[in-house]
Design a protein around this motif. Structure first.
Motif, PDB file in Angstrom:
ATOM      1  N   THR A 199       0.846  -1.095   0.216  1.00 56.27           N
ATOM      2  CA  THR A 199       0.093   0.086   0.109  1.00 56.27           C
ATOM      3  C   THR A 199       0.985   1.122  -0.070  1.00 56.27           C
ATOM      4  OG1 THR A 199      -1.501  -1.273   1.283  1.00 56.27           O
ATOM      5  CG2 THR A 199      -1.878   1.166   1.277  1.00 56.27           C
ATOM      6  N   LEU A 200       0.758   2.129  -1.025  1.00 55.08           N
ATOM      7  CA  LEU A 200       1.203   3.488  -1.128  1.00 55.08           C
ATOM      8  C   LEU A 200       0.635   4.292  -0.530  1.00 55.08           C
ATOM      9  CD1 LEU A 200       2.707   2.649  -4.475  1.00 55.08           C
ATOM     10  CD2 LEU A 200       4.016   2.125  -2.489  1.00 55.08           C
ATOM     11  N   THR A 201       1.100   5.396   0.122  1.00 60.27           N
ATOM     12  CA  THR A 201       0.257   6.541   0.745  1.00 60.27           C
ATOM     13  C   THR A 201       0.968   7.769   0.173  1.00 60.27           C
ATOM     14  OG1 THR A 201      -0.814   5.203   2.282  1.00 60.27           O
ATOM     15  CG2 THR A 201      -0.948   7.554   2.432  1.00 60.27           C
ATOM     16  N   ALA A 202       0.175   8.957  -0.363  1.00 56.79           N
ATOM     17  CA  ALA A 202       0.852  10.059  -0.661  1.00 56.79           C
ATOM     18  C   ALA A 202      -0.293  11.107  -0.149  1.00 56.79           C
ATOM     19  CB  ALA A 202       1.335  10.170  -2.006  1.00 56.79           C
ATOM     20  N   GLY A 203       0.052  11.861   0.914  1.00 57.40           N
ATOM     21  CA  GLY A 203      -0.962  12.820   1.336  1.00 57.40           C
ATOM     22  C   GLY A 203      -2.447  11.933   1.677  1.00 57.40           C
ATOM     23  N   ASN A 204      -3.443  12.254   0.866  1.00 57.17           N
ATOM     24  CA  ASN A 204      -4.667  11.686   1.100  1.00 57.17           C
ATOM     25  C   ASN A 204      -4.887  10.559   0.174  1.00 57.17           C
ATOM     26  OD1 ASN A 204      -5.684  13.604   2.965  1.00 57.17           O
ATOM     27  ND2 ASN A 204      -6.212  14.995   1.742  1.00 57.17           N
ATOM     28  N   HIS A 205      -3.996  10.420  -0.764  1.00 60.20           N
ATOM     29  CA  HIS A 205      -4.078   9.203  -1.852  1.00 60.20           C
ATOM     30  C   HIS A 205      -3.543   7.849  -1.519  1.00 60.20           C
ATOM     31  CE1 HIS A 205      -5.289  12.824  -4.013  1.00 60.20           C
ATOM     32  NE2 HIS A 205      -4.200  13.572  -3.494  1.00 60.20           N
ATOM     33  N   GLU A 206      -4.354   7.033  -1.702  1.00 58.03           N
ATOM     34  CA  GLU A 206      -3.600   5.752  -1.608  1.00 58.03           C
ATOM     35  C   GLU A 206      -3.636   4.674  -2.837  1.00 58.03           C
ATOM     36  OE1 GLU A 206      -4.713   3.797   2.249  1.00 58.03           O
ATOM     37  OE2 GLU A 206      -5.624   2.155   1.082  1.00 58.03           O
ATOM     38  N   LEU A 207      -2.536   3.978  -3.000  1.00 56.81           N
ATOM     39  CA  LEU A 207      -2.522   3.150  -4.323  1.00 56.81           C
ATOM     40  C   LEU A 207      -1.834   1.868  -3.920  1.00 56.81           C
ATOM     41  CD1 LEU A 207      -0.844   6.002  -6.272  1.00 56.81           C
ATOM     42  CD2 LEU A 207      -2.899   5.389  -6.650  1.00 56.81           C
ATOM     43  N   LEU A 208      -2.144   0.853  -4.827  1.00 58.41           N
ATOM     44  CA  LEU A 208      -1.465  -0.491  -4.562  1.00 58.41           C
ATOM     45  C   LEU A 208      -0.443  -0.618  -5.421  1.00 58.41           C
ATOM     46  CD1 LEU A 208      -4.337  -3.018  -3.938  1.00 58.41           C
ATOM     47  CD2 LEU A 208      -2.703  -1.859  -2.117  1.00 58.41           C
ATOM     48  N   ALA A 209       0.615  -1.353  -5.112  1.00 55.77           N
ATOM     49  CA  ALA A 209       1.718  -1.795  -5.928  1.00 55.77           C
ATOM     50  C   ALA A 209       1.641  -3.382  -5.780  1.00 55.77           C
ATOM     51  CB  ALA A 209       3.096  -1.030  -5.732  1.00 55.77           C
ATOM     52  N   ASP A 210       2.156  -4.136  -6.818  1.00 53.65           N
ATOM     53  CA  ASP A 210       2.282  -5.544  -6.732  1.00 53.65           C
ATOM     54  C   ASP A 210       3.474  -5.894  -7.664  1.00 53.65           C
ATOM     55  OD1 ASP A 210       2.251  -8.154  -5.617  1.00 53.65           O
ATOM     56  OD2 ASP A 210       0.015  -7.968  -5.980  1.00 53.65           O
TER      57      ASP A 210
END
Length: 151
Positions: free
Chosen positions: A24-35
């Motif tokens: 799980t990647l978090t930048a400020g209010n934004h959350e993304l997934l990497a795999d």
């Protein structure tokens, strides 16, 4: 893009103990997934891999930079796209081409512009595309300071 050269950007990457690679990647209010892709043992392909994110960063910065420049010039710019590819290949003057470690990373950027622009304007936009901050960072001197903390 605001000039944030003096601001420290903070992002977080969290790989839970019960996951093989899904992060799980978090930048400020934004959350993304990497795999990792399923072709990698343990990969579930739940999100882009780290190189995909690198290319996406370069692509978004490039199209934003091109759009800002065109807007300043009052040029009628339609949709703007970037297609990026990454691979490893031998450099032109490779002395140890038999050594797999002699390969370099190559990123190919293709800027695709919709609109009624002259060849001169397109050439200028291509030149500007090479001046986006992420492009310059990747080609510049980079210092990565690493540390470790145990909790």
């Amino acid at each position: 893009m605001a000039d944030e050269s003096n601001k420290k950007k903070i992002v977080h990457a969290h790989l839970p103990e019960d996951e093989q690679f899904t992060t799980t990647l978090t930048a400020g209010n934004h959350e993304l997934l990497a795999d990792e892709p399923t072709s990698v043992d343990g990969g579930k392909d739940k999100g882009p891999d780290p190189y995909d994110y690198l290319l996406m960063s370069l692509g978004t910065c490039t199209v934003m930079t091109v759009k800002m420049y065109a807007n300043r010039k009052g040029w009628e710019l339609g949709n703007t796209y970037m297609e990026l590819r990454h691979n490893k290949q031998h450099d032109v003057d490779c002395e140890n081409c038999d050594d797999p470690k002699s390969k370099i990373d190559v990123i190919e950027k293709e800027l695709i512009i919709e609109g009624n622009l002259s060849d001169e304007q397109l050439d200028k936009l291509l030149d500007i595309s090479k001046k986006c901050p992420v492009h310059r960072t990747l080609l510049g001197d980079i210092k990565i300071e690493s540390s470790i903390t145990q909790q």
